[in-house]
Design an enzyme around this catalytic site. Structure first.
Site, PDB file in Angstrom:
ATOM      1  N   ARG A  50       0.853  -1.193   0.000  1.00 40.74           N
ATOM      2  CA  ARG A  50       0.000   0.000   0.000  1.00 40.74           C
ATOM      3  C   ARG A  50       0.891   1.246   0.000  1.00 40.74           C
ATOM      4  O   ARG A  50       1.349   1.679   1.056  1.00 40.74           O
ATOM      5  CB  ARG A  50      -0.933  -0.027   1.208  1.00 40.74           C
ATOM      6  CG  ARG A  50      -1.959  -1.160   1.136  1.00 40.74           C
ATOM      7  CD  ARG A  50      -2.783  -1.284   2.395  1.00 40.74           C
ATOM      8  NE  ARG A  50      -1.997  -1.787   3.510  1.00 40.74           N
ATOM      9  CZ  ARG A  50      -2.507  -2.073   4.706  1.00 40.74           C
ATOM     10  NH1 ARG A  50      -3.794  -1.887   4.944  1.00 40.74           N
ATOM     11  NH2 ARG A  50      -1.733  -2.528   5.671  1.00 40.74           N
ATOM     12  N   ASP A  52       2.249   5.142  -0.384  1.00 39.86           N
ATOM     13  CA  ASP A  52       1.782   6.421   0.144  1.00 39.86           C
ATOM     14  C   ASP A  52       1.504   7.422  -0.968  1.00 39.86           C
ATOM     15  O   ASP A  52       1.805   7.186  -2.147  1.00 39.86           O
ATOM     16  CB  ASP A  52       2.850   7.016   1.072  1.00 39.86           C
ATOM     17  CG  ASP A  52       2.975   6.254   2.382  1.00 39.86           C
ATOM     18  OD1 ASP A  52       1.999   5.605   2.786  1.00 39.86           O
ATOM     19  OD2 ASP A  52       4.062   6.314   2.989  1.00 39.86           O
ATOM     20  N   ARG A 197      12.014   5.744   2.566  1.00 40.27           N
ATOM     21  CA  ARG A 197      12.263   7.182   2.449  1.00 40.27           C
ATOM     22  C   ARG A 197      13.160   7.678   3.578  1.00 40.27           C
ATOM     23  O   ARG A 197      13.969   8.598   3.386  1.00 40.27           O
ATOM     24  CB  ARG A 197      10.942   7.944   2.425  1.00 40.27           C
ATOM     25  CG  ARG A 197      10.141   7.716   1.143  1.00 40.27           C
ATOM     26  CD  ARG A 197       8.726   8.241   1.254  1.00 40.27           C
ATOM     27  NE  ARG A 197       8.701   9.655   1.568  1.00 40.27           N
ATOM     28  CZ  ARG A 197       7.587  10.302   1.916  1.00 40.27           C
ATOM     29  NH1 ARG A 197       6.438   9.660   2.022  1.00 40.27           N
ATOM     30  NH2 ARG A 197       7.636  11.595   2.181  1.00 40.27           N
TER      31      ARG A 197
END
Length: 262
Positions: A50, A52, A197
């Site tokens: 999933r 972002d 990230r």
């Protein structure tokens, strides 16, 4: 029957993959609307990962159940006619009932693309991250090797992460330079919220000389997100691959996917 699909999308104008109560634009909602039209009944889609807001995918895998009988190319062409231009179905195939796009996954791979030059991107705006300071890709690669293995990645996940455990096994981490581009590729058994990230943010600080190479390990050992670096922007992040048991025969590249269209 259960159908698996390979999907790519540009996440720039989506509020992430997963459907949200607020009614914002999401990849899942767009896929379900298109597939429901092709199947002629409501379809619920399950994904391997999933992503972002702003994150892209070039090899997302999803599955859904249907009573509709369509050839593989019918699912591909039919859904692509209904989908917006920033989502494309690459392949389709029937899979066993025990296959689950998320829970059958043995590992996942993400890539993070950085345009490393003085001038900001125009054509690739929102599709790559941009760092104007020179980056030492070899040093970034070296610093990242301390993260390979099984670790508590608390320092590398968002404080809002809902995962039950912060422990993950990072199988490999590579940082390579290709001209003006620096590419980080990470392969793991699973990822925490913002984990890739946050790793990219730490390695960018190392590669630019802002922090020493040892900082990546120091952040890991703190087990405290507040001791970590910046969260790199989503623009350069791509969901790149999913590992499954070979018996499911899930395509791993475009050439193999093409064979399923016959």
């Amino acid at each position: 029957m259960r159908i698996a699909l390979g999907v790519e999308y540009d996440g720039s104008r989506f509020c992430g993959y997963q459907t949200q109560k607020s009614g914002v634009r999401t990849v899942q909602e767009s896929l379900e609307q298109a597939l429901s039209s092709v199947a002629d009944h409501p379809v619920q889609v399950f994904a391997a990962g999933r992503t972002d807001t702003g994150v892209h995918a070039d090899a997302q895998v999803v599955h859904f159940d249907t009573g509709a009988v369509r050839p593989a190319h019918g699912w591909v062409m039919g859904s692509n006619i209904k989908l917006p231009a920033d989502i494309s179905v690459l392949w389709a195939k029937e899979v066993p009932q025990d296959f689950h796009a998320r829970f059958s996954a043995l590992g996942r791979t993400y890539r993070y693309f950085i345009l490393n030059r003085m001038s900001r991107p125009a054509i690739l705006s929102q599709r790559v991250s941009w760092v104007h300071r020179p980056l030492d890709a070899a040093l970034m690669h070296q610093a990242g090797q301390v993260l390979v293995g099984k670790h508590d990645f608390t320092s590398y996940r968002t404080v809002h992460c809902q995962a039950g455990s912060p422990v993950r096994t990072l199988h490999s981490l590579k940082v390579m330079r290709h001209g003006d581009f620096v590419v980080m590729e990470v392969h793991a058994d699973g990822f925490l919220h913002h984990m890739v990230r946050n790793i990219a943010g730490v390695l960018i600080a190392v590669g630019s000389g802002e922090r020493p190479a040892a900082w990546a390990e120091e952040v890991l050992e703190h087990r405290d997100r507040r001791q970590g670096g910046m969260t790199a922007p989503p623009d350069g992040l791509y969901f790149h691959n999913v590992d499954y048991d070979l018996r499911y025969e899930i395509p791993v590249n475009a050439q193999e996917a093409g064979l399923l269209m016959l």
